[in-house]
Scaffold this active site. Structure first.
Site, PDB file in Angstrom:
ATOM      1  N   GLU A 117      -7.392  -1.308  12.738  1.00 43.70           N
ATOM      2  CA  GLU A 117      -7.160  -0.818  14.091  1.00 43.70           C
ATOM      3  C   GLU A 117      -7.870   0.533  14.137  1.00 43.70           C
ATOM      4  O   GLU A 117      -7.672   1.363  13.246  1.00 43.70           O
ATOM      5  CB  GLU A 117      -5.675  -0.599  14.379  1.00 43.70           C
ATOM      6  CG  GLU A 117      -5.473  -0.098  15.809  1.00 43.70           C
ATOM      7  CD  GLU A 117      -4.065   0.408  16.127  1.00 43.70           C
ATOM      8  OE1 GLU A 117      -3.270   0.606  15.188  1.00 43.70           O
ATOM      9  OE2 GLU A 117      -3.775   0.617  17.314  1.00 43.70           O
ATOM     10  N   ARG A 125       0.203  -3.637  -0.398  1.00 41.27           N
ATOM     11  CA  ARG A 125      -0.702  -2.531  -0.098  1.00 41.27           C
ATOM     12  C   ARG A 125      -0.695  -1.543  -1.260  1.00 41.27           C
ATOM     13  O   ARG A 125       0.221  -1.525  -2.078  1.00 41.27           O
ATOM     14  CB  ARG A 125      -0.290  -1.865   1.198  1.00 41.27           C
ATOM     15  CG  ARG A 125       1.111  -1.300   1.150  1.00 41.27           C
ATOM     16  CD  ARG A 125       1.584  -0.737   2.501  1.00 41.27           C
ATOM     17  NE  ARG A 125       0.483  -0.390   3.373  1.00 41.27           N
ATOM     18  CZ  ARG A 125       0.521  -0.523   4.690  1.00 41.27           C
ATOM     19  NH1 ARG A 125       1.604  -0.998   5.273  1.00 41.27           N
ATOM     20  NH2 ARG A 125      -0.497  -0.164   5.430  1.00 41.27           N
ATOM     21  N   LYS A 155      -1.087   6.232   7.773  1.00 40.52           N
ATOM     22  CA  LYS A 155      -2.018   6.806   8.748  1.00 40.52           C
ATOM     23  C   LYS A 155      -1.305   7.818   9.623  1.00 40.52           C
ATOM     24  O   LYS A 155      -1.870   8.825  10.021  1.00 40.52           O
ATOM     25  CB  LYS A 155      -2.571   5.691   9.653  1.00 40.52           C
ATOM     26  CG  LYS A 155      -3.858   5.061   9.161  1.00 40.52           C
ATOM     27  CD  LYS A 155      -4.541   4.386  10.345  1.00 40.52           C
ATOM     28  CE  LYS A 155      -5.172   3.061   9.951  1.00 40.52           C
ATOM     29  NZ  LYS A 155      -5.736   2.355  11.116  1.00 40.52           N
TER      30      LYS A 155
END
Length: 559
Positions: free
Chosen positions: A34, A259, A269
């Site tokens: 994204e 992850r 993020k």
RNA sequence: UGGGGUGUCGUCAAGCGGUAAGACACGGGCCUUUGGAGCCCGCAUUCGGAGGUUCGAAUCCUCCCACCCCAGCCA
């Protein structure tokens, strides 16, 4: 050496699919970021996995921006993502896609589901939807608007698109099961009304699909064979399957993996954005950031990052990789490639009393002992030089074998010198200069009589030295897992106050005059450094320390 | 206490019924004009726990325990 990575469970699944289920189908993956922030080392893991799989099985990998939320996305981010993926060494050729490319198609999909009686427009507000959703242990309740007719839903949805209703007033929901133990199946929102300019579609739309209503279909449209994503989406898989089934379109195979978590830093993020916005770092590309752009500016190589990603493996369990492994990977890569050079970052002036006042000579130095092909250079030597303050101790402990009063050491590629005097500041007692004598017979660093010294020091000739600013970087956080903060504790308070130390002026050997932005060197005995790609100029060079060399002495000191 | 996942060395991670790979870290040694690099050696009798099946289990079964994720009109 880059080691051959052991195959992951994903490789096993793909090989199984290739061999049986889908004969003839080539592997087709995608990396779907994204564009709401910069890529970090965790994304590198995904990039290496997805592009790597495509490479290994002669398939393809798309770059697709999942841009379904215009409130958070910007072109700056898409550009940085493109740059970072390319820099890492991967090529998506002409396969650059955007979820927003599919907005019209997605709208048609939604209409299709409404016609099928599988979706409805809900007038409940966000708060009410949350209340109706129930809890982890209690079933939800059906919305009073759930029973609207197909025609009414069609009409309302069309008018949502046409901008008749204010933001947040209505949503399109999938009609699935409000009692499902999987909350994702409790009539998830498919579309919301959002008057927000999109970085690609501008103001064409005032309704935007949710990620869950876009991701699976995007993969399907692109013919992705293996949709690799992180663990938190495992719960969403039944929903994607439901959409794909109801839409009667192609099903990619979704595979989830854990992850990456790296010690002494963060991968969120949201939190990285906070560090940037609150000014704890200078930007997304601050050399302390775990972002690809930060690592690049820090001096990391794409090869080192790829090697790291190969070594950490891919599995489903939560893990915390020791940042020492990442550091090992750069050291290993840079050891082979970085030219050696001498630089003194905490200078202590040394005068060689028996060296002629006006004499100067050039000594030969190896550019890289690991690689003779890299040749030699000449380094000027004179009566006044700088050595590292840490390389002298007036009253040394037994294990310190560098310079001390009366002791002899080697100046790399130059001469043996013996310390004959210590000059101190009268007031503070601080050592401000050393006096030494040299042995002309040891030119180049070898003693004809075979006598040994226990240490070799790096040095820079004072009158020839180049001045530069050097930044020493350390771990961004003081705690191995900064996300594990106690109640009420702001993660920013866990920042390492010593994560950046600026040294100025430092003295460099003159060959560094030709150093360009981005160039990487090993400062002998200190570590790997690179010329900063933003702040450095020929007039005022700025070097960033990528990583230190392994330091046995430091270890001894710590006890 | 709903659902979905995961538990193998300090940290990652192989292993897929035949008797615990490898890497990083760590410790020791050799070598060395970088206390760097390189080289050598060491480092899980044991696989979250307890039972069970089997000639044989980290691998199969049962129960238990721990940790992670999910209640955004974020992705």
């Amino acid at each position: 050496m880059e080691q051959k990575p052991t195959k992951s469970f994903i490789h096993a699944i793909i090989e199984d699919d290739l061999g049986t289920n889908k004969p003839g189908t080539a592997v087709h993956t995608r990396f779907p970021p994204e564009p709401n922030g910069y890529l970090h080392i965790g994304h590198a893991k995904s990039i290496c996995l997805n592009f790597g799989l495509a490479r290994e099985y002669s398939g393809k990998c798309n770059l697709r921006f999942d841009d379904t939320n215009p409130t958070k996305e910007e072109v700056e981010y898409v550009q940085s993502i493109q740059e970072d993926v390319r820099w890492l060494g991967f090529d998506w050729e002409d396969r650059e896609f955007y979820a927003s490319d599919y907005f019209e198609k997605l709208y048609e999909f939604a209409v299709f589901l409404i016609r099928k009686g599988r979706a409805y427009v809900d007038d409940l507000n966000a708060d009410e939807i949350r209340q109706y959703r129930g809890t982890l242990t209690e079933a939800g309740r059906e919305s009073p608007f759930r029973g609207r007719s197909v025609d009414e839903n069609l009409d309302l949805f069309k008018r949502m698109r046409e901008g008749e209703f204010p933001d947040g007033s209505r949503v399109l929901r999938a009609k699935i099961d409000m009692a499902s133990p999987n909350l994702n199946l409790r009539d998830p929102v498919m579309y919301r009304v959002l008057r927000q300019t999109h970085h690609r579609t501008g103001d064409k739309w005032c309704i935007y699909p949710m990620y869950d209503f876009a991701h699976g279909q995007s993969d399907s449209i692109e013919g992705i064979t293996h949709s690799i994503c992180t663990m938190e989406f495992e719960d969403h898989r039944p929903l994607y399957d439901w959409f794909l089934d109801e839409l009667e379109i192609y099903h990619p195979r979704q595979i989830e993996f854990a992850r990456l978590n790296l010690s002494y830093t963060l991968m969120s993020k949201r939190k990285l954005l906070k560090l940037v916005e609150e000014g704890h770092v200078t930007g997304w590309d601050d050399p302390r950031m775990p972002t690809i752009s930060g690592l690049r500016r820090r001096g990391y190589t794409p090869e080192a990052i790829r090697d790291f990603c190969d070594r950490i493996g891919v599995a489903k369990r939560d893990s915390m990789v020791d940042i020492a492994l990442l550091e090992h990977c750069v050291r290993e890569d840079l050891n082979r490639r970085a030219p050696r050079v001498m630089a003194v970052i905490r200078p202590l002036r040394v005068v060689i009393e028996n060296y002629p006042e006006d004499q100067m000579e050039e000594l030969e130095a190896l550019n890289n002992p690991e690689d003779p092909q890299m040749g030699i250079r000449r380094v000027p030597f004179s009566r006044a030089i700088y050595i590292e303050r840490e390389d002298f101790m007036e009253d040394p402990p037994k294990k310190f074998f560098r310079l001390a009063p009366g002791r002899e050491v080697r100046l790399r590629y130059a001469y043996f010198v013996r310390c004959t005097g210590v000059i101190k500041d009268e007031k503070t007692g601080e050592v401000i200069e050393l006096r030494c004598t040299y042995d002309p017979a040891t030119r180049g660093g070898d003693s004809p009589d075979g006598r040994k010294v226990k240490a070799t020091l790096h040095w820079v000739s004072a009158p020839h030295a180049l001045k530069a600013k050097v930044r020493l970087y350390e771990h961004l956080f003081v705690r191995p897992d900064p996300s594990e903060s106690k109640e009420g504790e702001d993660f920013a308070s866990l920042l390492n106050p010593a994560s950046l130390e600026v040294l100025d002026p430092c003295y460099l050997e003159p060959s560094l005059e030709k150093a360009n932005q981005g160039d990487r060197y090993q400062f002998e005995r200190l570590g790997y450094f690179c010329v900063d790609s933003k702040d450095s100029s020929p007039e005022k060079p700025v070097f960033n320390r990528t990583v230190t060399l392994k330091d046995a002495w430091a270890k001894i000191q710590k006890g």
